[in-house]
Design a protein around this motif. Structure first.
Motif, PDB file in Angstrom:
ATOM      1  N   LYS A   9      -7.212   1.367   2.136  1.00 25.46           N
ATOM      2  CA  LYS A   9      -8.669   1.255   2.217  1.00 25.46           C
ATOM      3  C   LYS A   9      -9.309   1.456   0.845  1.00 25.46           C
ATOM      4  O   LYS A   9     -10.261   0.773   0.486  1.00 25.46           O
ATOM      5  CB  LYS A   9      -9.211   2.263   3.222  1.00 25.46           C
ATOM      6  CG  LYS A   9      -8.811   1.952   4.649  1.00 25.46           C
ATOM      7  CD  LYS A   9      -9.307   3.013   5.600  1.00 25.46           C
ATOM      8  CE  LYS A   9      -8.807   2.742   7.010  1.00 25.46           C
ATOM      9  NZ  LYS A   9      -9.204   3.778   7.956  1.00 25.46           N
ATOM     10  N   VAL A  10      -8.770   2.393   0.075  1.00 20.88           N
ATOM     11  CA  VAL A  10      -9.280   2.624  -1.277  1.00 20.88           C
ATOM     12  C   VAL A  10      -9.016   1.399  -2.157  1.00 20.88           C
ATOM     13  O   VAL A  10      -9.882   0.965  -2.925  1.00 20.88           O
ATOM     14  CB  VAL A  10      -8.635   3.897  -1.885  1.00 20.88           C
ATOM     15  CG1 VAL A  10      -8.964   4.037  -3.358  1.00 20.88           C
ATOM     16  CG2 VAL A  10      -9.075   5.128  -1.117  1.00 20.88           C
ATOM     17  N   ILE A  11      -7.832   0.815  -2.023  1.00 22.42           N
ATOM     18  CA  ILE A  11      -7.481  -0.372  -2.801  1.00 22.42           C
ATOM     19  C   ILE A  11      -8.401  -1.538  -2.450  1.00 22.42           C
ATOM     20  O   ILE A  11      -8.819  -2.302  -3.326  1.00 22.42           O
ATOM     21  CB  ILE A  11      -5.992  -0.724  -2.601  1.00 22.42           C
ATOM     22  CG1 ILE A  11      -5.117   0.316  -3.288  1.00 22.42           C
ATOM     23  CG2 ILE A  11      -5.678  -2.108  -3.127  1.00 22.42           C
ATOM     24  CD1 ILE A  11      -3.642   0.150  -3.022  1.00 22.42           C
ATOM     25  N   MET A  12      -8.754  -1.683  -1.174  1.00 25.30           N
ATOM     26  CA  MET A  12      -9.667  -2.747  -0.774  1.00 25.30           C
ATOM     27  C   MET A  12     -11.045  -2.531  -1.393  1.00 25.30           C
ATOM     28  O   MET A  12     -11.708  -3.491  -1.802  1.00 25.30           O
ATOM     29  CB  MET A  12      -9.770  -2.815   0.749  1.00 25.30           C
ATOM     30  CG  MET A  12     -10.560  -3.988   1.224  1.00 25.30           C
ATOM     31  SD  MET A  12      -9.805  -5.528   0.653  1.00 25.30           S
ATOM     32  CE  MET A  12     -10.963  -6.694   1.272  1.00 25.30           C
ATOM     33  N   GLY A  13     -11.484  -1.291  -1.494  1.00 25.93           N
ATOM     34  CA  GLY A  13     -12.750  -0.990  -2.164  1.00 25.93           C
ATOM     35  C   GLY A  13     -12.717  -1.354  -3.633  1.00 25.93           C
ATOM     36  O   GLY A  13     -13.683  -1.908  -4.178  1.00 25.93           O
ATOM     37  N   ILE A  14     -11.603  -1.061  -4.290  1.00 24.12           N
ATOM     38  CA  ILE A  14     -11.456  -1.413  -5.706  1.00 24.12           C
ATOM     39  C   ILE A  14     -11.416  -2.927  -5.876  1.00 24.12           C
ATOM     40  O   ILE A  14     -11.960  -3.471  -6.843  1.00 24.12           O
ATOM     41  CB  ILE A  14     -10.208  -0.729  -6.299  1.00 24.12           C
ATOM     42  CG1 ILE A  14     -10.376   0.790  -6.280  1.00 24.12           C
ATOM     43  CG2 ILE A  14      -9.955  -1.202  -7.727  1.00 24.12           C
ATOM     44  CD1 ILE A  14      -9.130   1.560  -6.637  1.00 24.12           C
ATOM     45  N   ALA A  15     -10.802  -3.638  -4.932  1.00 24.53           N
ATOM     46  CA  ALA A  15     -10.772  -5.100  -4.986  1.00 24.53           C
ATOM     47  C   ALA A  15     -12.180  -5.665  -4.874  1.00 24.53           C
ATOM     48  O   ALA A  15     -12.544  -6.607  -5.588  1.00 24.53           O
ATOM     49  CB  ALA A  15      -9.893  -5.652  -3.867  1.00 24.53           C
TER      50      ALA A  15
END
Length: 76
Positions: A9-15
């Motif tokens: 979920k954090v990686i999707m936010g960074i994307a």
């Protein structure tokens, strides 16, 4: 759909942030393009490519089902 982990979920936010940064850099590059080849313009265009590529890679990582990537050992 499989359950996503917290890090995905954090990686999707960074994307998403990377996609927004690519759009902002593209707008700035469009604003700076006055027909001349400026180093700042080429820097902005390179930033568009970088942020868009980063966003794509991170989005793929965040949408992959990571728990299913374990290799199963066959016992004999």
């Amino acid at each position: 759909m499989s359950k996503r982990s917290k890090i995905q979920k954090v990686i999707m936010g960074i994307a998403t942030i990377s996609y927004v940064a690519a759009i902002i850099c593209g707008v700035v590059a469009g604003y700076l393009s006055d027909g001349t080849s400026s180093p700042l313009l080429s820097t902005m265009m390179a930033s568009v490519v970088f942020f868009a590529g980063t966003g794509i890679v991170l989005q793929v990582i965040s949408s992959t089902s990571l728990p299913k990537l374990n290799a199963e050992r066959q016992r004999s």
